[in-house]
Design a protein around this motif. Sequence first.
Motif, PDB file in Angstrom:
ATOM      1  N   LEU A 141    -112.570 -15.941 -33.422  1.00 45.42           N
ATOM      2  CA  LEU A 141    -112.085 -15.684 -31.750  1.00 45.42           C
ATOM      3  C   LEU A 141    -112.413 -17.864 -32.225  1.00 45.42           C
ATOM      4  O   LEU A 141    -111.190 -18.377 -31.327  1.00 45.42           O
ATOM      5  CB  LEU A 141    -113.309 -16.009 -30.708  1.00 45.42           C
ATOM      6  CG  LEU A 141    -114.203 -14.754 -29.934  1.00 45.42           C
ATOM      7  CD1 LEU A 141    -113.945 -14.086 -29.168  1.00 45.42           C
ATOM      8  CD2 LEU A 141    -112.114 -13.828 -29.907  1.00 45.42           C
ATOM      9  N   SER A 142    -111.976 -18.199 -33.062  1.00 43.56           N
ATOM     10  CA  SER A 142    -112.024 -19.173 -33.075  1.00 43.56           C
ATOM     11  C   SER A 142    -110.465 -20.262 -33.465  1.00 43.56           C
ATOM     12  O   SER A 142    -110.099 -19.223 -33.902  1.00 43.56           O
ATOM     13  CB  SER A 142    -112.958 -20.216 -34.076  1.00 43.56           C
ATOM     14  OG  SER A 142    -111.833 -21.758 -34.762  1.00 43.56           O
ATOM     15  N   GLU A 143    -109.496 -20.877 -32.919  1.00 43.48           N
ATOM     16  CA  GLU A 143    -108.922 -21.094 -33.493  1.00 43.48           C
ATOM     17  C   GLU A 143    -108.278 -21.919 -34.834  1.00 43.48           C
ATOM     18  O   GLU A 143    -107.282 -22.364 -35.087  1.00 43.48           O
ATOM     19  CB  GLU A 143    -107.678 -23.066 -32.362  1.00 43.48           C
ATOM     20  CG  GLU A 143    -108.125 -22.050 -31.087  1.00 43.48           C
ATOM     21  CD  GLU A 143    -107.368 -22.738 -29.854  1.00 43.48           C
ATOM     22  OE1 GLU A 143    -107.363 -24.438 -30.477  1.00 43.48           O
ATOM     23  OE2 GLU A 143    -107.273 -22.593 -28.307  1.00 43.48           O
ATOM     24  N   GLU A 144    -109.631 -22.135 -35.077  1.00 38.96           N
ATOM     25  CA  GLU A 144    -109.429 -22.600 -36.886  1.00 38.96           C
ATOM     26  C   GLU A 144    -109.046 -21.641 -38.178  1.00 38.96           C
ATOM     27  O   GLU A 144    -109.422 -19.701 -37.483  1.00 38.96           O
ATOM     28  CB  GLU A 144    -110.931 -22.817 -36.783  1.00 38.96           C
ATOM     29  CG  GLU A 144    -111.137 -24.032 -37.008  1.00 38.96           C
ATOM     30  CD  GLU A 144    -110.480 -25.745 -36.874  1.00 38.96           C
ATOM     31  OE1 GLU A 144    -110.395 -25.675 -37.968  1.00 38.96           O
ATOM     32  OE2 GLU A 144    -110.507 -25.891 -35.790  1.00 38.96           O
ATOM     33  N   HIS A 145    -109.057 -21.944 -39.281  1.00 38.12           N
ATOM     34  CA  HIS A 145    -108.582 -20.287 -40.250  1.00 38.12           C
ATOM     35  C   HIS A 145    -110.562 -19.491 -40.116  1.00 38.12           C
ATOM     36  O   HIS A 145    -110.918 -20.677 -39.693  1.00 38.12           O
ATOM     37  CB  HIS A 145    -108.167 -21.455 -41.167  1.00 38.12           C
ATOM     38  CG  HIS A 145    -107.181 -22.025 -41.443  1.00 38.12           C
ATOM     39  ND1 HIS A 145    -105.992 -20.917 -41.060  1.00 38.12           N
ATOM     40  CD2 HIS A 145    -106.714 -23.095 -41.006  1.00 38.12           C
ATOM     41  CE1 HIS A 145    -104.933 -22.065 -40.706  1.00 38.12           C
ATOM     42  NE2 HIS A 145    -105.093 -23.263 -40.741  1.00 38.12           N
ATOM     43  N   VAL A 152    -110.273 -27.796 -48.029  1.00 37.26           N
ATOM     44  CA  VAL A 152    -109.479 -26.280 -48.016  1.00 37.26           C
ATOM     45  C   VAL A 152    -109.867 -25.506 -46.877  1.00 37.26           C
ATOM     46  O   VAL A 152    -110.872 -25.366 -46.694  1.00 37.26           O
ATOM     47  CB  VAL A 152    -109.330 -25.570 -49.445  1.00 37.26           C
ATOM     48  CG1 VAL A 152    -111.105 -25.051 -49.312  1.00 37.26           C
ATOM     49  CG2 VAL A 152    -108.169 -24.490 -49.391  1.00 37.26           C
ATOM     50  N   HIS A 153    -109.018 -24.712 -46.837  1.00 41.57           N
ATOM     51  CA  HIS A 153    -109.632 -23.756 -45.269  1.00 41.57           C
ATOM     52  C   HIS A 153    -108.392 -22.161 -45.811  1.00 41.57           C
ATOM     53  O   HIS A 153    -108.424 -22.643 -47.035  1.00 41.57           O
ATOM     54  CB  HIS A 153    -108.614 -24.394 -43.667  1.00 41.57           C
ATOM     55  CG  HIS A 153    -108.829 -25.639 -43.116  1.00 41.57           C
ATOM     56  ND1 HIS A 153    -108.179 -25.496 -42.451  1.00 41.57           N
ATOM     57  CD2 HIS A 153    -110.260 -26.017 -43.707  1.00 41.57           C
ATOM     58  CE1 HIS A 153    -109.084 -26.509 -41.546  1.00 41.57           C
ATOM     59  NE2 HIS A 153    -110.008 -27.069 -42.414  1.00 41.57           N
ATOM     60  N   LEU A 154    -109.293 -21.357 -45.705  1.00 44.31           N
ATOM     61  CA  LEU A 154    -109.850 -20.297 -46.268  1.00 44.31           C
ATOM     62  C   LEU A 154    -109.280 -19.003 -45.594  1.00 44.31           C
ATOM     63  O   LEU A 154    -109.510 -18.905 -43.784  1.00 44.31           O
ATOM     64  CB  LEU A 154    -110.893 -19.738 -47.237  1.00 44.31           C
ATOM     65  CG  LEU A 154    -110.985 -20.467 -47.977  1.00 44.31           C
ATOM     66  CD1 LEU A 154    -112.337 -20.081 -48.578  1.00 44.31           C
ATOM     67  CD2 LEU A 154    -109.124 -20.465 -49.074  1.00 44.31           C
ATOM     68  N   PRO A 176    -100.976 -24.712 -42.145  1.00 45.35           N
ATOM     69  CA  PRO A 176    -102.260 -25.738 -42.355  1.00 45.35           C
ATOM     70  C   PRO A 176    -102.699 -26.543 -41.110  1.00 45.35           C
ATOM     71  O   PRO A 176    -101.778 -26.727 -40.770  1.00 45.35           O
ATOM     72  CB  PRO A 176    -101.677 -26.849 -43.533  1.00 45.35           C
ATOM     73  CG  PRO A 176    -100.312 -25.825 -43.999  1.00 45.35           C
ATOM     74  CD  PRO A 176    -100.061 -24.885 -42.963  1.00 45.35           C
ATOM     75  N   LEU A 177    -103.641 -27.142 -40.733  1.00 44.76           N
ATOM     76  CA  LEU A 177    -104.669 -27.698 -39.596  1.00 44.76           C
ATOM     77  C   LEU A 177    -105.073 -29.058 -40.922  1.00 44.76           C
ATOM     78  O   LEU A 177    -105.879 -29.130 -41.341  1.00 44.76           O
ATOM     79  CB  LEU A 177    -105.711 -26.400 -39.369  1.00 44.76           C
ATOM     80  CG  LEU A 177    -105.366 -25.791 -38.480  1.00 44.76           C
ATOM     81  CD1 LEU A 177    -106.548 -24.937 -37.886  1.00 44.76           C
ATOM     82  CD2 LEU A 177    -104.070 -25.494 -37.491  1.00 44.76           C
ATOM     83  N   PRO A 181    -105.242 -28.797 -47.265  1.00 45.93           N
ATOM     84  CA  PRO A 181    -105.013 -27.451 -47.658  1.00 45.93           C
ATOM     85  C   PRO A 181    -104.960 -25.906 -47.287  1.00 45.93           C
ATOM     86  O   PRO A 181    -106.440 -25.548 -47.185  1.00 45.93           O
ATOM     87  CB  PRO A 181    -105.231 -27.661 -49.519  1.00 45.93           C
ATOM     88  CG  PRO A 181    -105.333 -29.158 -49.704  1.00 45.93           C
ATOM     89  CD  PRO A 181    -105.573 -29.304 -48.230  1.00 45.93           C
ATOM     90  N   LEU A 182    -104.389 -24.640 -47.532  1.00 49.03           N
ATOM     91  CA  LEU A 182    -104.413 -23.932 -47.134  1.00 49.03           C
ATOM     92  C   LEU A 182    -104.096 -22.674 -48.100  1.00 49.03           C
ATOM     93  O   LEU A 182    -103.645 -22.547 -48.448  1.00 49.03           O
ATOM     94  CB  LEU A 182    -103.867 -23.214 -45.574  1.00 49.03           C
ATOM     95  CG  LEU A 182    -103.691 -21.954 -45.053  1.00 49.03           C
ATOM     96  CD1 LEU A 182    -105.575 -21.579 -44.421  1.00 49.03           C
ATOM     97  CD2 LEU A 182    -103.240 -21.559 -44.110  1.00 49.03           C
TER      98      LEU A 182
END
Length: 302
Positions: A141-145, A152-154, A176-177, A181-182
């Motif tokens: 439900l989050s707008e994040e990854h 890093v985001h995953l 990417p946000l 790096p994603l």
Amino acid sequence: MALPIKGEPACRLRLDPKNGLITLVTPYDTPEPDVAKLKNVGFTAVSAGDDEYAELTVRVEGSVHGAYGLLATIADELQIEKMPLAAAVAAGVARHRNVFASRGAMTTEKEVGLLGELLFLEYLIHQIGAGPAASSWQGPLSEEHDFTFDSVHLEVKTTSSERRRHVIHGLDQLVPLRSVPLSVLSIQLTRTAPKGGRTLPQVVAQVRKIAGGHQVAVDARLASFGWQDDDADLYSTYWALRSQPRAYDVKGDFPAMRPDLVGPVVPNFALVSEVSYRVDLTDLHYDALPDPIGGFVESKES
């Protein structure tokens, strides 16, 4: 057996233990209550001489107290609050929705998706601690990854197929946000015998145990996936890793569809919505993740 309920309008409960039914009988009134979409509730209008009665029947299905409580609440709304029949039924249903709520497991796709994220969360708790691990898990439900770290985001993608085929939901999922790096974390699961794997409820229980005081945050994420403890018995499949997970940096030749790439070539792009596509990462070169989380994935040298 009929049990009268003192008050006006007249109400009585009719018990049918043999068929597992409890019925509230009261004078008929319009408009009729709308119970067509309720799993264990039925409504009929009957005539007895010159009188018309409304019969609201609840199938018990193992919860006598729940069914009785629902009908008693409706009777209170009729007699004490003086609500019309349809309004009284709606008010009672709103308070006792769990009486007739259907049980249903998540789809297999959602089950393996949640399991993949929990396996990575379990690894994180051992590597960086329960607090940082729980904070990094964002949930659907989050707008994040799916998982966010400073370096890093995953996006976690889990499949039960023999190839690393994953569905990407929307054109923004692989954007990417904040210039971080994603990477896509690809996890493959396979069905296995009890001795060789774990069920989703077993993994949920283990993660909760090692999360300690951070279980509240974990439970909030589980709820956002649609996990309910009462449905745990519906997940009986034993799962194991089919292969070591791999990470893929979302850059260069990664097959990502993003608004900045698709928009310029699609007429009236602003009118496009709900885009999903499938990628097969099996033969794509894979990458490493930074320490201390890099040990979860296959190294580039192996």
